[in-house]
Motif scaffolding. Structure first.
Motif, PDB file in Angstrom:
ATOM      1  N   ASP A 197      23.779  23.814  30.548  1.00 27.13           N
ATOM      2  CA  ASP A 197      24.070  24.996  31.349  1.00 27.13           C
ATOM      3  C   ASP A 197      25.495  24.853  31.868  1.00 27.13           C
ATOM      4  O   ASP A 197      25.754  24.014  32.740  1.00 27.13           O
ATOM      5  CB  ASP A 197      23.047  25.058  32.500  1.00 27.13           C
ATOM      6  CG  ASP A 197      22.827  26.477  32.987  1.00 27.13           C
ATOM      7  OD1 ASP A 197      23.609  27.364  32.605  1.00 27.13           O
ATOM      8  OD2 ASP A 197      21.867  26.677  33.750  1.00 27.13           O
ATOM      9  N   THR A 230      20.183  30.759  32.773  1.00 30.78           N
ATOM     10  CA  THR A 230      19.534  29.534  33.274  1.00 30.78           C
ATOM     11  C   THR A 230      18.018  29.639  33.129  1.00 30.78           C
ATOM     12  O   THR A 230      17.348  28.681  32.726  1.00 30.78           O
ATOM     13  CB  THR A 230      19.943  29.266  34.737  1.00 30.78           C
ATOM     14  OG1 THR A 230      21.352  29.015  34.766  1.00 30.78           O
ATOM     15  CG2 THR A 230      19.213  28.077  35.325  1.00 30.78           C
ATOM     16  N   GLN A 286      23.183  22.936  35.361  1.00 35.18           N
ATOM     17  CA  GLN A 286      24.336  23.597  35.973  1.00 35.18           C
ATOM     18  C   GLN A 286      24.780  22.826  37.222  1.00 35.18           C
ATOM     19  O   GLN A 286      25.954  22.757  37.533  1.00 35.18           O
ATOM     20  CB  GLN A 286      23.933  25.038  36.332  1.00 35.18           C
ATOM     21  CG  GLN A 286      25.085  25.980  36.587  1.00 35.18           C
ATOM     22  CD  GLN A 286      24.658  27.455  36.548  1.00 35.18           C
ATOM     23  OE1 GLN A 286      23.476  27.783  36.464  1.00 35.18           O
ATOM     24  NE2 GLN A 286      25.636  28.335  36.608  1.00 35.18           N
TER      25      GLN A 286
HETATM   26 MG   LIG Z   1      22.922  30.031  35.482  1.00 35.02          MG
END
Ligand SMILES: [Mg+2]
Ligand SMILES: Nc1ncnc2c1ncn2[C@@H]1O[C@H](COP(=O)(O)OP(=O)(O)OP(=O)(O)O)[C@@H](O)[C@H]1O
Length: 235
Positions: A174, A53, A98
């Motif tokens: 992500d 990330t 994400q």
């Molecule tokens: Mg991550």
């Protein structure tokens, strides 16, 4: 021009990113140097906490390195001031987070339309593109719902539609298929493949999903913020 002859879409040179966690310094990325070729599916893999990330945030220009240089679409990001970075990002990069990061007070339709407002697209074209994109991710019937009225997988599809709608050069994602069942995951992957073929879009994913990994043209494996291995047709 052959894709191989084109310059990389992302170039990281000796990039480190440290976070200060109280008295402790966490080195999330450690002297990372890599190039990502244009027009491909590149996948970043690595254990939880390995820096995926953090890496996508640097490439997406929503974070800056502690050391080293980040170049995206031939632009040295450090040379841009804050306004110019925001503008550069709005025009060139679609980001699927994400955690989705949908705007809770906006409907699915309005969330997808938003990036087109940011780049000043005229109303009729905006509406046409937004509806087509919702249709493509299978959410035409849910267009008026707000994020809290959607399932996890539906929210993810809104996030994907929002990233793709402006047809950016570069799409960062992500764990884009993490909350999807395998049939929906497969249909999203084939949608992205179609976008890639039509528009030569570059996709960069962070993922644990074997289904998504099997579609990768390039795989970057990272461990403890360093590049462990790069496998790809252009290397
Ligand atoms: Mg991550
Ligand atoms: N804002 C922050 N402050 C302090 N440490 C952080 C911060 N963000 C990330 N880290 C640390 O940096 C390292 C890399 O985190 P990162 O989120 O990039 O990992 P990841 O590979 O995406 O993990 P996951 O697969 O769980 O999403 C981890 O050790 C993490 O705890």
């Amino acid at each position: 021009m052959q894709l191989e002859a084109m310059p990389p879409v992302v170039r990281l040179t000796h990039v480190s990113r440290t976070y200060q966690a109280g008295a402790l310094e966490v080195r999330a990325l450690d002297d990372l140097t890599l190039e990502i070729p244009p027009g491909r599916f590149s996948v970043v893999i690595g254990a939880s906490g390995s820096g995926k990330t953090t890496l996508l945030n640097l490439i997406g220009c929503i974070d800056a390195p502690s050391a080293g240089a980040v170049e995206v679409c031939q632009q040295k990001v450090a040379e841009l001031d804050d306004d110019a970075v925001a503008d550069f990002r709005a025009r060139n990069i679609g980001f699927i987070f994400q955690t989705f990061s949908l705007i809770p007070v906006l409907s699915a339709y309005e969330n997808v339309e938003y990036p087109l407002l940011l780049v000043g697209m005229p109303g009729p074209e905006r509406r046409r593109r937004t509806l087509a994109m919702l249709e493509a991710v299978g959410l035409a019937a849910q267009a008026q719902r707000r994020p809290n009225e959607l399932s996890g997988g539906q929210k993810q599809r809104v996030a994907i539609a929002r990233a793709l709608v402006k047809q950016p050069q570069l799409v960062l994602a992500d764990e884009p298929t993490a909350n999807l069942d395998s049939a929906t995951g497969a249909s999203i992957i084939s949608l992205m493949r179609r976008v890639q073929a039509d528009s030569h879009t570059t996709f960069i994913f962070a993922t644990h999903d074997p289904q998504l990994m099997s579609h990768a043209d390039e795989i970057f494996a990272i461990r403890d913020g360093a590049l462990l291995e790069h496998r790809g047709s252009a290397s």
